[in-house]
Motif scaffolding. Sequence first.
Motif, PDB file in Angstrom:
ATOM      1  N   ALA A   1       0.851  -1.194   0.000  1.00  0.00           N
ATOM      2  CA  ALA A   1       0.000   0.000   0.000  1.00  0.00           C
ATOM      3  C   ALA A   1       0.883   1.240   0.000  1.00  0.00           C
ATOM      4  CB  ALA A   1      -0.909   0.010   1.212  1.00  0.00           C
ATOM      5  N   VAL A   2       0.349   2.342  -0.537  1.00  0.00           N
ATOM      6  CA  VAL A   2       1.047   3.632  -0.544  1.00  0.00           C
ATOM      7  C   VAL A   2       0.151   4.660   0.133  1.00  0.00           C
ATOM      8  CG1 VAL A   2       2.019   5.480  -1.951  1.00  0.00           C
ATOM      9  CG2 VAL A   2       2.318   3.089  -2.650  1.00  0.00           C
TER      10      VAL A   2
ATOM     11  N   ILE B   1      -8.509   0.374   8.367  1.00  0.00           N
ATOM     12  CA  ILE B   1      -7.844  -0.738   7.690  1.00  0.00           C
ATOM     13  C   ILE B   1      -7.636  -0.360   6.231  1.00  0.00           C
ATOM     14  CG2 ILE B   1      -7.999  -3.161   7.000  1.00  0.00           C
ATOM     15  CD1 ILE B   1      -9.848  -3.582   9.419  1.00  0.00           C
ATOM     16  N   ILE B   2      -6.398  -0.380   5.784  1.00  0.00           N
ATOM     17  CA  ILE B   2      -6.047  -0.095   4.394  1.00  0.00           C
ATOM     18  C   ILE B   2      -5.441  -1.373   3.822  1.00  0.00           C
ATOM     19  CG2 ILE B   2      -4.617   1.292   2.855  1.00  0.00           C
ATOM     20  CD1 ILE B   2      -4.850   3.557   4.885  1.00  0.00           C
ATOM     21  N   GLY B   3      -6.131  -1.982   2.872  1.00  0.00           N
ATOM     22  CA  GLY B   3      -5.729  -3.284   2.368  1.00  0.00           C
ATOM     23  C   GLY B   3      -4.514  -3.237   1.461  1.00  0.00           C
ATOM     24  N   ALA B   4      -4.048  -4.415   1.098  1.00  0.00           N
ATOM     25  CA  ALA B   4      -2.863  -4.552   0.242  1.00  0.00           C
ATOM     26  C   ALA B   4      -3.074  -3.845  -1.087  1.00  0.00           C
ATOM     27  CB  ALA B   4      -2.556  -6.024   0.014  1.00  0.00           C
TER      28      ALA B   4
ATOM     29  N   VAL C   1      -3.496   5.838  -1.202  1.00  0.00           N
ATOM     30  CA  VAL C   1      -4.180   6.934  -0.513  1.00  0.00           C
ATOM     31  C   VAL C   1      -3.375   8.203  -0.765  1.00  0.00           C
ATOM     32  CG1 VAL C   1      -5.035   7.796   1.691  1.00  0.00           C
ATOM     33  CG2 VAL C   1      -5.035   5.320   1.236  1.00  0.00           C
ATOM     34  N   GLY C   2      -3.972   9.151  -1.468  1.00  0.00           N
ATOM     35  CA  GLY C   2      -3.264  10.337  -1.930  1.00  0.00           C
ATOM     36  C   GLY C   2      -3.052  11.389  -0.862  1.00  0.00           C
ATOM     37  N   HIS C   3      -2.293  12.412  -1.227  1.00  0.00           N
ATOM     38  CA  HIS C   3      -1.946  13.491  -0.309  1.00  0.00           C
ATOM     39  C   HIS C   3      -3.198  14.114   0.317  1.00  0.00           C
ATOM     40  CE1 HIS C   3       1.690  13.211  -2.821  1.00  0.00           C
ATOM     41  NE2 HIS C   3       2.327  13.706  -1.778  1.00  0.00           N
ATOM     42  N   ASN C   4      -3.121  14.349   1.625  1.00  0.00           N
ATOM     43  CA  ASN C   4      -4.115  15.128   2.372  1.00  0.00           C
ATOM     44  C   ASN C   4      -5.505  14.489   2.407  1.00  0.00           C
ATOM     45  OD1 ASN C   4      -2.163  17.213   2.876  1.00  0.00           O
ATOM     46  ND2 ASN C   4      -2.482  17.887   0.757  1.00  0.00           N
TER      47      ASN C   4
END
Length: 218
Positions: free
Chosen positions: A75-76, A88-91, A95-98
Amino acid sequence: MSSTQASVVLVTADCGQVPDHLTALVVPNPPAAFEKVVQKYGFQPTPAVPGIHPTAVVAEPDFGGSTGISIGAHAVVEAGVRLGNNVIIGAGCYVGHNVEIGEGTRLYPNVTVQEACQIGRRVTIHSNTVIGADGFGYEFVNGEHRKVRQTGIVQIDDDVEIGAGTTIDRARFGRTWIGQGTKIDNQVQVAHNVVVGKHCVIVAPSASAAASRSATTS
């Protein structure tokens, strides 16, 4: 009912004759009771483990002291992101800036949330959904299509669920807005500046045109 291979059935008190080979359990609401059975004995997904996977790329891993956060492999998460507790942020998610994501929200694998979008609490977003891609805006100038800059955001309120492969475009200005409690099916397109009211249900495959509005429980 006579042809069922089940050994036990859930019925209401006013149910008629039950075949002799079945055991009947009388309950006020059979669907609700069956849901409890499934929760107890059915498939149980593997729970997310809090922490940041070693292969994830996270610009600012503190998140203001929020706890219980889980970020999966590859993930990024860019700079300026604000996450509530137990997100929870999956594989493979981006998720972009701000971006802001509220407490208890889950992004399944390969979800994209572009810059500056706002996602509320207890939101569920299924795989391959894109939140905040540019709206489809062009002007025909001097014989060619000229892109119109899309400067707004997407706002998703609390308790929304968004199905797999859905796209919700950022606004040309202001916000594309999904109201509290709304449920969106797989493969739905929501265009720029669309406003969807509270507790709406949008069934796939469908599309909402730019600047349209959906009333509550539509």
